[in-house]
Design an enzyme around this catalytic site. Sequence first.
Site, mmCIF file in Angstrom:
data_model
loop_
_atom_site.group_PDB
_atom_site.id
_atom_site.type_symbol
_atom_site.label_atom_id
_atom_site.label_comp_id
_atom_site.label_asym_id
_atom_site.label_seq_id
_atom_site.Cartn_x
_atom_site.Cartn_y
_atom_site.Cartn_z
ATOM 1 C CE LYS A 9 0.988 1.333 4.377
ATOM 2 N NZ LYS A 9 1.596 2.655 4.749
ATOM 3 N N PRO A 87 9.630 -4.777 -0.006
ATOM 4 C CG PRO A 87 10.901 -3.107 -1.017
ATOM 5 C CD PRO A 87 9.566 -3.791 -1.094
ATOM 6 C CB ALA A 90 9.916 -0.236 2.586
ATOM 7 N N GLY A 91 7.541 1.145 4.848
ATOM 8 C CA GLY A 91 6.315 1.936 4.851
ATOM 9 C C GLY A 91 5.300 1.486 3.828
ATOM 10 C CG LEU A 92 6.322 0.100 0.307
ATOM 11 C CD1 LEU A 92 7.358 -0.636 -0.523
ATOM 12 C CD2 LEU A 92 5.448 0.976 -0.589
ATOM 13 N N GLY A 93 3.608 -1.455 4.064
ATOM 14 C CA GLY A 93 2.608 -2.334 4.672
ATOM 15 C C GLY A 93 2.796 -3.805 4.372
ATOM 16 C CB SER A 96 -0.200 -4.799 7.588
ATOM 17 O OG SER A 96 0.292 -4.126 8.720
ATOM 18 C CB ALA A 97 0.255 -6.974 2.723
ATOM 19 C CG ASP A 129 -1.019 0.114 8.091
ATOM 20 O OD1 ASP A 129 -1.784 1.002 8.519
ATOM 21 O OD2 ASP A 129 0.175 0.330 7.797
#
Length: 273
Positions: A9, A87, A90-93, A96-97, A129
């Site tokens: 995300k 990664p 990296a703040g890309l969740g 959580s995903a 998230d």
Amino acid sequence: MIKEKAYAKINLALDVVGKRADGYHDLKMIMMPVDLHDILEFELSDHLTLVSNVEIDDNAIIHAAQKLKALYKVQQGATIKLTKNIPIGAGLGGGSADIAATLRGLNRLWELKLKVNELEEIALSLGSDTLFCLYNKTAYVYGRGENLLYVHKPDIDEIYLVTSDISSSTKTIFENHVIKYKDKQFDRVFKLYLNEKYNVFFNRTYNALLKTTLNQYPQLKDTYKTLKKITKDVFMTGSGSTFFILSINEKRDVLEEKLKEYGIQYIKTKPKT
């Protein structure tokens, strides 16, 4: 064998409203899933086992599986194979995903026949998230992540993710963040988004954690400054360390040539369809 995709995300807008009594922070965000994803495969087994192409320090996938197994008194186990493409830190969740995909995948593998909304409570208990990642739909997310209002997907074509070897600590960022929330600022930005005034929206949107992240990880400042030389349409997702560029005001080939000229490595993706 059951297969699930765990989508990354990005935050199109992010503000920190305040700190809660439970230690979490109340946030206001616009979040969008992108096509970059991890792949999780599930097979029945006598035990719970994770096989991964990368080393996982905090095994949140197994923790999620154990929680679901105990809650519904499942007698079987599972072998879970993770192919990690998002990664880490990296703040890309990505974490959580993966948790959300584990809940969806094991629900199918163990034939629990739970509706997705029946997985909401356990998803939220495993991360802020994770509820968003359970559904993978563009949304206005507020509170600590327990409130989702689904909104339309913006008119975006290519997304360029510029990642880093630096793994940003969400805990560290929030511990050092000074809250300067202005209600009307976010409301104005959100109104632009809802009215589909995307060019103006992307000129005015913001991530309230950007300054804090750059202060905590000075190495990221150089990358950010370089990207701002290339285009003004550069943003940070989550608490870092990934910046993303949208091909809004520049032609794709021109933008890619500039990134190449400055030696910027990137992952090209799109909004999740």
